[in-house]
Design a protein around this motif. Structure first.
Motif, PDB file in Angstrom:
ATOM      1  N   ALA A 263     -36.308   4.533  32.143  1.00 50.63           N
ATOM      2  CA  ALA A 263     -35.377   5.655  32.287  1.00 50.63           C
ATOM      3  C   ALA A 263     -35.589   7.075  32.410  1.00 50.63           C
ATOM      4  O   ALA A 263     -34.925   7.940  32.339  1.00 50.63           O
ATOM      5  N   ASN A 264     -37.045   7.168  32.378  1.00 51.59           N
ATOM      6  CA  ASN A 264     -37.807   8.538  32.553  1.00 51.59           C
ATOM      7  C   ASN A 264     -37.160   9.489  31.257  1.00 51.59           C
ATOM      8  O   ASN A 264     -36.990  10.545  31.180  1.00 51.59           O
ATOM      9  N   LEU A 265     -37.279   8.745  30.203  1.00 54.64           N
ATOM     10  CA  LEU A 265     -37.030   9.527  28.978  1.00 54.64           C
ATOM     11  C   LEU A 265     -38.137  10.010  28.059  1.00 54.64           C
ATOM     12  O   LEU A 265     -39.389   8.980  28.360  1.00 54.64           O
ATOM     13  N   PRO A 266     -38.175  10.917  27.257  1.00 58.07           N
ATOM     14  CA  PRO A 266     -39.724  11.362  26.738  1.00 58.07           C
ATOM     15  C   PRO A 266     -39.995  10.319  25.516  1.00 58.07           C
ATOM     16  O   PRO A 266     -39.172   9.625  24.800  1.00 58.07           O
ATOM     17  N   ASP A 267     -41.088  10.314  25.426  1.00 58.40           N
ATOM     18  CA  ASP A 267     -41.933   9.331  24.403  1.00 58.40           C
ATOM     19  C   ASP A 267     -41.516   9.601  23.002  1.00 58.40           C
ATOM     20  O   ASP A 267     -41.253   8.563  22.233  1.00 58.40           O
ATOM     21  N   ASP A 268     -41.125  10.819  22.576  1.00 59.42           N
ATOM     22  CA  ASP A 268     -40.641  11.259  21.243  1.00 59.42           C
ATOM     23  C   ASP A 268     -39.639  10.613  20.837  1.00 59.42           C
ATOM     24  O   ASP A 268     -39.199  10.615  19.722  1.00 59.42           O
ATOM     25  N   LEU A 269     -38.610  10.028  21.834  1.00 62.34           N
ATOM     26  CA  LEU A 269     -37.525   9.665  21.504  1.00 62.34           C
ATOM     27  C   LEU A 269     -37.553   8.068  20.869  1.00 62.34           C
ATOM     28  O   LEU A 269     -36.678   7.567  20.166  1.00 62.34           O
ATOM     29  N   HIS A 270     -38.744   7.569  20.941  1.00 61.04           N
ATOM     30  CA  HIS A 270     -39.037   6.405  20.462  1.00 61.04           C
ATOM     31  C   HIS A 270     -39.044   6.415  18.948  1.00 61.04           C
ATOM     32  O   HIS A 270     -38.736   5.420  18.015  1.00 61.04           O
ATOM     33  N   ILE A 271     -39.491   7.632  18.345  1.00 59.06           N
ATOM     34  CA  ILE A 271     -39.424   7.684  17.009  1.00 59.06           C
ATOM     35  C   ILE A 271     -38.091   7.651  16.367  1.00 59.06           C
ATOM     36  O   ILE A 271     -37.926   6.781  15.404  1.00 59.06           O
ATOM     37  N   TRP A 272     -36.984   7.963  16.979  1.00 57.03           N
ATOM     38  CA  TRP A 272     -35.714   8.013  16.646  1.00 57.03           C
ATOM     39  C   TRP A 272     -35.277   6.478  17.094  1.00 57.03           C
ATOM     40  O   TRP A 272     -34.360   5.934  16.084  1.00 57.03           O
ATOM     41  N   VAL A 273     -35.618   6.097  18.176  1.00 58.51           N
ATOM     42  CA  VAL A 273     -35.213   4.441  18.133  1.00 58.51           C
ATOM     43  C   VAL A 273     -35.592   3.745  17.087  1.00 58.51           C
ATOM     44  O   VAL A 273     -35.068   2.593  16.406  1.00 58.51           O
TER      45      VAL A 273
ATOM     46  N   ASN B 127     -43.752  12.965  28.589  1.00 59.76           N
ATOM     47  CA  ASN B 127     -44.497  13.617  27.863  1.00 59.76           C
ATOM     48  C   ASN B 127     -43.713  14.983  27.214  1.00 59.76           C
ATOM     49  O   ASN B 127     -44.445  15.647  26.687  1.00 59.76           O
ATOM     50  N   ASN B 128     -42.486  15.099  27.634  1.00 64.45           N
ATOM     51  CA  ASN B 128     -41.731  16.413  27.059  1.00 64.45           C
ATOM     52  C   ASN B 128     -41.520  15.971  25.584  1.00 64.45           C
ATOM     53  O   ASN B 128     -41.585  15.023  25.280  1.00 64.45           O
ATOM     54  N   HIS B 129     -41.171  17.128  24.956  1.00 66.28           N
ATOM     55  CA  HIS B 129     -40.998  17.019  23.309  1.00 66.28           C
ATOM     56  C   HIS B 129     -39.547  17.226  23.081  1.00 66.28           C
ATOM     57  O   HIS B 129     -38.679  17.843  23.787  1.00 66.28           O
ATOM     58  N   LEU B 130     -39.184  16.596  22.060  1.00 67.45           N
ATOM     59  CA  LEU B 130     -37.668  16.766  21.547  1.00 67.45           C
ATOM     60  C   LEU B 130     -37.617  17.807  20.753  1.00 67.45           C
ATOM     61  O   LEU B 130     -38.591  17.884  19.710  1.00 67.45           O
ATOM     62  N   ASP B 131     -36.467  18.615  20.501  1.00 72.63           N
ATOM     63  CA  ASP B 131     -36.438  19.749  19.524  1.00 72.63           C
ATOM     64  C   ASP B 131     -34.925  19.577  19.459  1.00 72.63           C
ATOM     65  O   ASP B 131     -33.996  20.297  19.883  1.00 72.63           O
ATOM     66  N   CYS B 132     -34.495  18.640  18.218  1.00 73.23           N
ATOM     67  CA  CYS B 132     -33.195  18.417  18.087  1.00 73.23           C
ATOM     68  C   CYS B 132     -32.731  18.318  16.395  1.00 73.23           C
ATOM     69  O   CYS B 132     -31.825  17.743  16.011  1.00 73.23           O
ATOM     70  N   THR B 133     -33.677  19.017  15.683  1.00 70.56           N
ATOM     71  CA  THR B 133     -33.420  19.343  14.394  1.00 70.56           C
ATOM     72  C   THR B 133     -33.582  20.688  14.016  1.00 70.56           C
ATOM     73  O   THR B 133     -34.351  21.336  14.723  1.00 70.56           O
ATOM     74  N   PHE B 134     -33.041  21.068  12.741  1.00 74.11           N
ATOM     75  CA  PHE B 134     -33.310  22.296  12.169  1.00 74.11           C
ATOM     76  C   PHE B 134     -33.242  22.153  10.503  1.00 74.11           C
ATOM     77  O   PHE B 134     -32.568  21.352  10.205  1.00 74.11           O
TER      78      PHE B 134
END
Length: 593
Positions: free
Chosen positions: A305-315, A478-485
């Motif tokens: 689906a062309n989603l970032p690798d960092d999403l797997h941490i949340w998966v 390879n893009n990074h996620l920035d979804c927390t603060f």
């Protein structure tokens, strides 16, 4: 007119007066102009009677097959065994280990035949005129795959392994040209316990899937059906590969005539039913080292689906919170009272969708706001808007290409089914007319039929993302996620609320699916994500949405307390989309940081 075939026959046709004769595969003369069939047949010299110069025969088949027109007595389970043999060889040629064919699938097939009393028993229930016996093992030895793995004798061809003897004197030679011998013994009703024991074309795929699952091959049910659709596993018109002595006729059309490729849910249901009929023990454990486990399987669909690798941490966090990574939950055990076979591929994409809802909400508002904020920070940060702009045109192009390939699919068969002797001549004539018209149209268009691109090259992925030539689009993996603060030392998600539908399950066998009623009122972004993953798997949006609800029930089991309950009476009426919101932060998903 071909002089070699017609022998210089120059009599005019009785219907159109044309002199343009051809010879069919059966040796009969027919007019190429009006397709009129006459009684004259091709004359071939009989080389077995050299003492007579004038001796002739009136058919092309060999003399030893003249008595029964090349047929022999055979039973229906032999036909399905022949099909399973070809499907197993096709899977082995695609890379499946030899153990799949020689031990697991063959043993499953023997257990099925014995438990349904169709073979490997002294008194077959549906074939009273035959005695079906096994060469190497007694009936008592066929109990479980584990017991048979050490005592398996596999022949070079599965079709030679079953022997049928003890023909009754009541069976006459006229039966030999009328298809299978035991087709009349099968009940005509579609329901009932006896009907559920019969083998069918969808059940051949279900049996192959059970064998693949037993050896823990990295082929999901969606992959299996895709290989069938591409023609890499024989299924459509497989009866054309039957040997000449196994003639299909009459009621055999009920068992071997394929008009469509079965759906995911149908094959999944048949797999569970077959496992119960065979009384199989618990399957080998699905652990993290198995590619059917959700952790490695979700990585595959993130790439797809062309989603970032960092999403797997949340998966991973969703899987851990929902307790869906336990081997007891994933391993199939048919011995239970209500066995549950996990839809591994659909469950994996459902976990990804839940993670996307957790981070971006997917309510047609929050995801675009977060995307704009991410665009102001860094260039390599994942932006959902950019992801949509890259994937959407590729998805539309792939869908159109699939529709074109489906339109070019030939469902017709070169060996048509003969249902009755009266319709034999008419059926063969229609086939000749169709082939003649196809050849004429090809001459008019001056082009040969195009081959499907899926048959030329095969890959497990529907899309190819990257910067290489021939790729569908740029990769965002390879893009990074920035979804927390952080606030007051506590890390929060940028999306503070998680919406979900009413998770109260409808009563089983009393209320159907409500996705078609709710779909117009669901967020369009959520529906598009369902559409993307349903296309990747080749299943309906309804099945993906249903599995998303199942994952949410497990994921929100600690925080979910339903305030609005759906009763059976209210399910009959038109439902309202009940949306609930749950405050979420990293404490709710057991972050542990």
């Amino acid at each position: 007119m071909d002089e070699q075939l017609t022998g210089g026959y120059s009599e005019p046709c009785g219907q159109c007066a044309a002199v343009d004769w051809g010879v069919s595969d059966e040796g009969q003369f027919f007019c190429r102009s009006c397709h009129n069939v006459i009684e004259k047949t091709r004359e071939v010299e009989d080389v077995t009677t050299l003492h007579s110069i004038n001796s002739r025969i009136s058919q092309i088949t060999k003399p030893k097959k003249k008595r029964d027109e090349g047929g022999r007595e055979w039973i229906i389970c032999e036909g399905f065994q022949f099909i399973l043999n070809h499907q197993a060889k096709a899977l082995v040629s695609l890379g499946v280990c030899m153990k799949f064919e020689t031990e697991v699938l063959w043993n499953f097939w023997k257990i099925y035949l014995q438990n349904t009393q169709q073979a490997f028993t002294k008194n077959p229930v549906y074939t009273p005129r035959f005695t079906v016996f096994m060469k190497s093992q007694s009936d008592e030895e066929v109990n479980s795959p584990s017991q048979q793995s050490n005592h398996t004798e596999v022949a070079s061809d599965m079709s030679e392994e079953m022997s049928v003897s003890g023909y009754s004197s009541e069976v006459q030679s006229s039966v030999l040209s009328k298809g299978s011998s035991d087709v009349g013994a099968y009940p005509k009703t579609k329901g009932g316990k006896e009907r559920n024991k019969f083998m069918s074309m969808p059940r051949t795929l279900a049996l192959c899937y059970l064998a693949l699952l037993w050896i823990r091959e990295a082929i999901t049910l969606a992959d299996l059906l895709r290989l069938v659709s591409e023609g890499r596993i024989p299924y459509v018109n497989i009866h054309e590969a039957f040997p000449e002595e196994m003639r299909l006729f009459g009621k055999d059309v009920r068992f071997f005539n394929v008009r469509y490729i079965p759906s995911y849910s149908l094959v999944h249901k048949e797999a569970v039913a077959l496992a119960q009929i065979m009384k199989l023990p618990s399957f080998p454990t699905i652990s993290q080292d198995c590619l059917l486990h959700p952790l490695p399987l979700t990585v595959r669909y993130l790439l797809e689906a062309n989603l970032p690798d960092d999403l797997h941490i949340w998966v991973h966090k969703v899987i851990r919170q929902a307790s869906m990574g336990d081997s007891s939950f994933l391993t199939f055990d048919p011995s239970k009272e209500k066995p549950h076979l996990v839809c591994y591929d659909i469950q994996a994409v459902a976990v990804i969708i839940v993670a996307l809802k957790l981070l971006f909400k997917l309510d047609d508002h929050e995801e675009w706001k977060l995307s704009e904020e991410a665009g102001k920070k860094k260039k390599r940060v994942f932006k959902l808007k950019k992801w949509f702009d890259v994937v959407q045109p590729v998805l539309e192009k792939a869908r159109k290409r699939e529709e074109q390939e489906e339109a070019r699919r030939k469902w017709g068969t070169t060996k048509p089914f003969i249902t009755t002797l009266k319709r034999k001549c008419l059926t063969l004539k229609k086939r000749r007319v169709a082939e003649h018209l196809e050849q004429k149209f090809q001459k008019f268009t001056d082009s040969a039929p195009e081959e499907s691109s899926s048959l030329n090259s095969h890959t497990s992925f529907r899309f190819s993302w990257g910067n290489e030539e021939g790729s569908d689009g740029p990769s965002i993996f390879n893009n990074h996620l920035d979804c927390t603060f952080k606030k007051d030392g506590i890390k929060y998600l940028s999306n503070r609320k998680y919406w979900h539908l009413n998770l109260k399950a409808c009563p089983p066998n009393k209320c159907g699916d409500h996705f078609s009623e709710m779909e117009p009122r669901l967020p369009r972004m959520y529906v598009w994500v369902l559409d993307l993953f349903s296309f990747i798997l080749g299943v309906s949006q309804t099945e993906v949405h249903k599995e998303v609800l199942n994952v949410e029930r497990c994921f929100l089991k600690r925080n979910y307390e339903p305030k609005v309950q759906w009763t059976f009476a209210s399910c009959k009426k038109k439902k309202k989309t009940v949306e609930k919101k749950t405050h979420v932060n990293e404490e709710h998903i057991n972050d542990g940081e």
